[in-house]
Design a protein around this motif. Structure first.
Motif: not given
Ligand SMILES: Cc1ncc(C[n+]2csc(CCOP(=O)(O)OP(=O)(O)O)c2C)c(N)n1
Ligand SMILES: [Mg+2]
Length: 525
Positions: A159-161, A166-169, A201-202
């Protein structure tokens, strides 16, 4: 029925996604994915998710893309193994390039059945190469709780990716899930399971700002997916803004609507441009692209959260998150553009016949701020670039790769996720390319979805290409324009859509008021 580790794993996995708020599931039927299908059905029955079943995986993936465009959340996509997975590829690429969240659950044979000629088995891990942010290759579970402990962390990562936390688009994520027999069972029921997924966290990135010299005549270029910040910048500093129809920024006092024409017809004014500040991904007009390559124009690029780095001319002087100016920009600069814009807006003569300009204007006038408007990737989005009025509407277009594919499906996804009036303004070939997406699942419920098809019998966009002048008409038609003679009335009716033929502005205005699933055919040829 005998217990099935496959079912236990699938039930826990889908319960985890649903518990984490992923509540739109798209499913295409298949044997290897049966445990996932059963679990999805249980969640839908308990009203924990919305489930949409599709026959064609290509269509399904574009529909899920449309849903994510509207909600900002990934939809789950469930497929069986083999070519079913490959059919997701066009939508996966579009989602990759335009930063749309998407989570693929691709069922597979167990590892020992790969590379040995087993039925419906291909290399599913790596099939999307770097178009997916993350790939999990999950071993087939062998016993009741096999793999279940790893589900929360895997779901959280997925979900985060997909959301770009996670820092990417944001973009697509693939969970390739191996299953072995018994492939399903009637228990456990996914709706009875509670699986908690850690949120995390983002990742915060330090933002970069630039202070620009306000004495250089500057325009804001808002490409696809620009958002309001482009408008805010233009209005804060008195800059003209050239906004594409799907930029989300084509409104307000600073919007110079006729910029594609002015760039050509007002060389004195356009040659004064000394700097452009680019938002989103501008792709529509050549005069704008030429600006990026022009030696006396500085190109400042504002990082896009969805579209990735834009630098077609490799001349960007900086990539930043926001800009300010040291001194106020001369008010005369904006005024000069406004004046030129007003002149051109009133001076274009209208003919008796329904023109593409009138189609654009009528569609915009009929579209409310709560509606969705999808623009297909051919001539009409370019007509909209010239003629669309200033309005803050929900406008979407697949500009990641600007394919004509999946347009009916994407619009359907927008309608399914929002249940709002949705319109797609598309060409005849664009409709036919995605005719399979006209298939209706009656369980989807009522949808107010209008396909406004501009039927000029073929790809009229190619008339602007050099071969249109070089080739005989016959050859040009055969190789590029590809005229078609499909009867859109019977096509629509065959798939259960209402067909409304339109020849005049009054007829178009009336047709645009029609509720339900409607194919409005505007005949231009
Ligand atoms: C998947 C895909 N295949 C091919 C193309 C190239 N292409 C761009 S526009 C176009 C023709 C579209 O014709 P139509 O939908 O009738 O629109 P018109 O320009 O006539 O309004 C084609 C084939 C593309 N963009 N995407
Ligand atoms: Mg056409």
């Amino acid at each position: 029925m005998a217990d099935s580790p496959s079912q236990s794993f699938a039930a826990n996995l889908l319960a985890a996604f649903a518990g984490a708020g992923i509540d739109q599931i798209y499913l295409a039927p298949g044997a290897r994915s049966q445990a996932l299908a059963i679990a999805a059905g249980q969640l839908a029955e308990a009203d924990l998710v919305d489930l949409f079943v599709r026959l064609d995986e290509r269509s399904m993936a574009f529909t899920a893309l449309g849903s994510a465009l509207a909600t900002g959340k990934p939809a789950l996509i469930i497929t069986t193994s083999g070519t079913a997975v490959a059919n997701l590829h066009p939508a996966v690429l579009e989602a990759h390039h335009s930063g749309v969240p998407m989570i693929l659950l691709t069922a597979d044979r167990p590892h020992e059945l790969r590379e040995v000629g087993a039925n419906q088995t291909t290399k599913q891990v790596g099939i999307f190469d770097d178009a997916v942010r993350v790939v999990f290759d999950v071993e087939a579970p062998n016993s009741e709780d096999d793999g279940v402990d790893e589900i929360p962390s895997m779901v959280s990562t997925a979900i985060r990716a997909s959301l770009g936390l996670g820092g990417t688009r944001p973009g697509p994520v693939q969970l390739n899930l191996a299953f072995r027999e018994p492939l399903s069972s009637d228990s456990p029921n996914a709706a009875d399971l509670q699986v908690t997924v850690p949120a995390g966290d983002a990742v915060e990135r330090e933002l970069e700002f630039a202070i620009l010299d306000g004495s250089i005549p500057t325009v804001v270029i808002a490409g696809a997916n620009s958002s309001d910040s482009a408008v805010e910048l233009a209005e804060a500093y008195g800059l003209p803004i050239f906004a594409e129809p799907s930029s989300g920024a084509r409104f307000g006092d600073n919007a110079i609507l006729s910029y594609p024409k002015l760039m050509v017809e007002q060389p004195e004014l356009s040659s004064r441009i000394g700097r452009v500040i680019v938002f989103g991904k501008p792709t529509l007009s050549r005069p704008i692209t030429r600006l990026f390559f022009s030696e006396h124009v500085e190109v400042v690029v504002v990082r896009s959260a969805s579209m990735g780095l834009f630098d077609v001319s490799r001349r960007a002087s900086m990539f930043v998150d926001d800009v300010t100016f040291d001194v106020d920009v001369e008010g005369e600069w904006l005024e000069a553009w406004r004046l030129a814009d007003q002149k051109i807006q009133v001076s274009t003569p209208l003919s008796e016949k329904l023109s593409r300009r009138e189609i654009v204007e009528q569609v915009w006038m009929s579209t409310e701020p709560t509606d969705n408007l999808f623009l297909g990737a051919s001539r009409m989005i370019r007509e909209a670039e010239v003629w669309a009025p200033s309005a803050n509407l929900n406008i979407y277009a697949n500009r990641g790769l600007a394919g004509i594919d999946g347009s009916v499906a994407t619009a359907t996804g927008l309608a399914l996720a929002t249940r709002a009036q949705t319109r797609a303004l598309i060409g005849d070939l664009t409709l036919l390319h995605d005719a399979g997406s006209l298939v209706i699942d009656p369980r989807d419920g009522e949808l107010d979805l209008q396909l406004v098809v501009v039927n000029d019998r073929g790809g009229s966009i190619f008339e602007n290409l050099e071969p249109a002048k070089q080739l005989t008409k016959e050859n040009f038609d055969r190789l590029f324009r590809t005229p078609q003679d499909v009867n859109l009335a019977t096509l629509a009716v065959t798939y259960g859509w209402l067909h409304i033929p339109v020849n005049t502005e009054v007829e178009l205005e009336a047709a645009l008021l029609t509720k339900g699933r409607v194919l409005i055919e505007v005949k231009l040829a």
